[in-house]
Design a protein around this motif. Structure first.
Motif, PDB file in Angstrom:
ATOM      1  N   GLU A  85      38.505  25.688  60.852  1.00  0.00           N
ATOM      2  CA  GLU A  85      39.631  25.011  60.219  1.00  0.00           C
ATOM      3  C   GLU A  85      39.436  23.496  60.208  1.00  0.00           C
ATOM      4  O   GLU A  85      39.775  22.813  59.239  1.00  0.00           O
ATOM      5  N   GLU A 108      42.962  28.308  51.122  1.00  0.00           N
ATOM      6  CA  GLU A 108      43.550  29.113  52.193  1.00  0.00           C
ATOM      7  C   GLU A 108      42.482  29.657  53.129  1.00  0.00           C
ATOM      8  O   GLU A 108      42.600  29.556  54.357  1.00  0.00           O
ATOM      9  N   HIS A 111      40.547  26.617  54.799  1.00  0.00           N
ATOM     10  CA  HIS A 111      41.424  25.576  55.327  1.00  0.00           C
ATOM     11  C   HIS A 111      41.035  24.201  54.761  1.00  0.00           C
ATOM     12  O   HIS A 111      41.062  23.192  55.473  1.00  0.00           O
ATOM     13  N   ALA A 150      48.398  26.102  51.210  1.00  0.00           N
ATOM     14  CA  ALA A 150      48.358  25.297  52.437  1.00  0.00           C
ATOM     15  C   ALA A 150      49.712  25.202  53.115  1.00  0.00           C
ATOM     16  O   ALA A 150      49.872  24.453  54.084  1.00  0.00           O
ATOM     17  N   ARG A 153      50.535  25.056  57.025  1.00  0.00           N
ATOM     18  CA  ARG A 153      49.999  24.001  57.888  1.00  0.00           C
ATOM     19  C   ARG A 153      51.073  23.061  58.411  1.00  0.00           C
ATOM     20  O   ARG A 153      50.892  22.412  59.437  1.00  0.00           O
TER      21      ARG A 153
END
Length: 608
Positions: A85, A108, A111, A150, A153
């Protein structure tokens, strides 16, 4: 559903920000009475001035990039990410069609920090659509799909674009069409340039933010040398490093006021090399002393003021690191850090010829990150780059600390942009300027501007409502003002009507000729096949320099050697640019001046 943006008006806070910047970025607008402090005791005046300076500093800091709180939150967020990530957070991917679903899946899965939208990614309006050009509703939908990937997050993905105006415009009509960046430089000498640069970039930012964009890789801090510069040309503001410094800082502040992350580019300067890094690796032979006095002035001044992001170009600078592209050179990144930049350094596109032809598509991103880059733009293969960086960290070829540092800077910038766009900082979209600053920079006293000043909210900049000086400021009007303020008569008589007998049009592209003909029709000028003034447009596939009037549409250097008695630099191909041309040929003012040398003519030259 998004509709045409050209009618949006400049907010009161943004309007006054333009006035504030025009007053030399923090200097007083006039004498001690301008803000009603002239009658105050000296101690109270000093206190009042301190309050003004504190308010100015707070606004400037809000537009300059992440605050300490953003950095601390970013460090915490990054510490909770897996290696995979973290690697994603330093990569910006590209995609190849108007369908962003594949890009959303990559954001996705890997990341990724985000994606860049290029011209091929912009859906075209179909036949029978109300507007020509881009289908903004569909583009907004595609951008939203990337952003949705995203959403878990807690901060947005970077949805970025190259949107400079002029030749580098990825999202065209029905967004506002702007002249070239060089138009701002041409308008600078008549004191129009700074305010128009702020307002123009603010409107660019607002329009892009409405579509879901969060970043624009603009403005250009490159100092062009003129005709020998094959790459920047009209993309540069000027050949004067101080003018470029002022306008590039103004531009990036305007973008931030509109809600976007901007990026001053392309360090170590692409305006004074004679090769194009899209195809090969240019060499910059200047000494470090020469670079610090010329090419690096805009970057140094932007860094001193504070900017969220600087783009690193692909240029070989032997004085720094001979034979190594600056984007892969630790010496180049060190130079930016020694100048004081503590924000993000993003690479220029890693799929460009200067990198792709000499370094592997997977290894180049590793080398750039190891050398000091924080954000890797458009690797030739984003999945391959991701895998290579993971392997480099696992093998200790690349340190975990370097990856963490880069990821933290990127996340801090994304958090800042999120707060900026949401109106949670001391400046930005929808944030009202403190009353003391509004009064101070408008020169109003105690009886002056108040929060319920409706004429400001309606977008006025001059005069009272209904007066002859009343001007509604929206994107279309600012673009029109820029075109009119920048047009330059390089040779010939000024103030004479050259179109009494009509005009003939040659040169340029089919669209150029059609737009000039339309501008002539709006002004009541006949376009003929014979007779009248012959206007030759320099641009398109078959430029020519003859006729009665030679017009350089983008960069003005093509006028060198022209034998036309009247020579005009236009700095753009917009409808407003051609309207400004017709007005000048009918005897109107041409207030612009050359921002670059043209043959023996120095910057600042005007025949008027």
């Amino acid at each position: 559903m998004l509709t045409r943006h050209r009618g949006s008006t400049l907010s009161a806070a943004a309007l006054l920000s333009a006035l504030m910047l025009a007053a030399c970025g923090g200097g007083t607008a006039g004498d001690g009475d301008a803000d009603g402090s002239g009658d105050q005791p000296e101690g109270e005046q000093d206190q009042h001035q301190e309050q003004i300076e504190e308010a100015e500093a707070a606004r400037d800091a809000a537009l300059a990039g992440p605050a300490e709180a953003h950095q601390e939150e970013a460090a915490q967020l990054v510490s909770e990410l897996s290696l995979e990530e973290k690697v994603g957070q330093v990569l910006v991917g590209e995609y190849s069609s108007a369908d962003a679903s594949g890009m959303a899946s990559l954001v996705e899965e890997l990341h990724l920090a985000g994606a860049i939208v290029m011209g091929d990614n912009v859906p075209a309006a179909g036949e029978g659509a109300e507007q020509s050009g881009a289908d903004l509703t569909e583009l907004e939908t595609q951008i939203s799909s990337i952003q949705s990937a995203a959403e878990e997050r807690g901060y947005p993905a970077m949805i970025s674009v190259d949107q400079e105006g002029g030749l580098v415009t990825r999202v065209g009509e029905p967004l506002t069409e702007w002249p070239t960046p060089m138009a701002f430089g041409a308008a600078h000498e008549n004191l129009e340039g700074t305010g128009l640069t702020w307002q123009g970039h603010l409107f660019m930012g607002e329009e892009l933010a409405e579509l879901g964009f969060t970043a624009s890789f603009a403005p250009n801090g490159d100092v062009t040398v003129g005709a020998a510069d094959p790459t920047m040309g009209s993309r540069a503001f000027s050949s004067d490093p101080e003018v470029v410094a002022e306008l590039s800082l103004t531009g990036i502040r305007g973008l931030a006021e509109g809600g976007l992350m901007g990026s001053v580019k392309h360090f170590p300067g692409h305006g004074s090399v004679t090769d194009d890094s899209h195809y090969t690796l240019p060499t910059q032979d200047a000494s470090l002393e020469e670079l610090r006095e010329q090419d690096w002035v805009p970057f140094a001044e932007s860094i001193e003021a504070g900017v969220p992001m600087i783009m690193m170009g692909h240029i070989d600078v032997p004085a720094l690191d001979e034979g190594v592209p600056s984007s892969l050179s630790s010496a180049a990144y060190d130079e930016l850090r020694e100048m004081g930049h503590d924000g993000v350094v993003v690479t220029d596109a890693l799929n460009m010829g200067a990198i792709a032809d000499g370094y592997g598509p997977d290894q180049a991103p590793v080398m750039a990150l190891e050398s000091g880059a924080d954000l890797l733009l458009m690797p030739a293969d984003v999945r391959g780059a991701h895998e290579a960086i993971v392997s480099a960290v696992e093998s200790e070829e690349l340190s975990q600390e370097r990856l963490d540092e880069a990821a933290e800077r990127v996340v801090a910038m994304l958090l800042w942009q999120q707060d900026l766009e949401a109106g949670e900082l001391d400046a930005g979209p929808g944030v009202q300027m403190p009353e003391m600053l509004r009064d101070h920079y408008l020169g109003l006293g105690e009886e002056g501007l108040t929060d319920d000043a409706e004429w400001l909210d309606d977008g006025a900049i001059d005069g009272e409502p209904g007066s002859a000086d009343w001007v509604e400021h929206n994107a279309e009007n600012v673009a029109e003002q820029l075109a009119a303020a920048s047009v330059t008569v390089v040779a010939g008589e000024c103030g004479t009507d050259q179109l009494e007998g009509g005009l003939q049009i040659s040169g340029g592209t089919e669209q150029d000729q059609a737009r000039l003909a339309a501008a002539a029709e709006r002004a009541g000028v006949e376009v003929t096949d014979a007779g009248g003034a012959q206007v030759t447009l320099l641009g398109g596939d078959q430029p020519a320099a003859g006729g009665d009037v030679a017009v350089a549409l983008d960069r003005p250097e093509g006028l060198d050697g022209s034998d036309a008695p009247t020579q005009i630099a236009l700095y753009g191909r917009t409808a407003e640019s051609f309207d400004a041309l017709i007005a000048v040929l009918q005897g109107g003012e041409a207030p612009g001046s050359l921002p670059v040398p043209v043959g023996d003519l120095e910057p600042g030259h005007s025949a008027c």
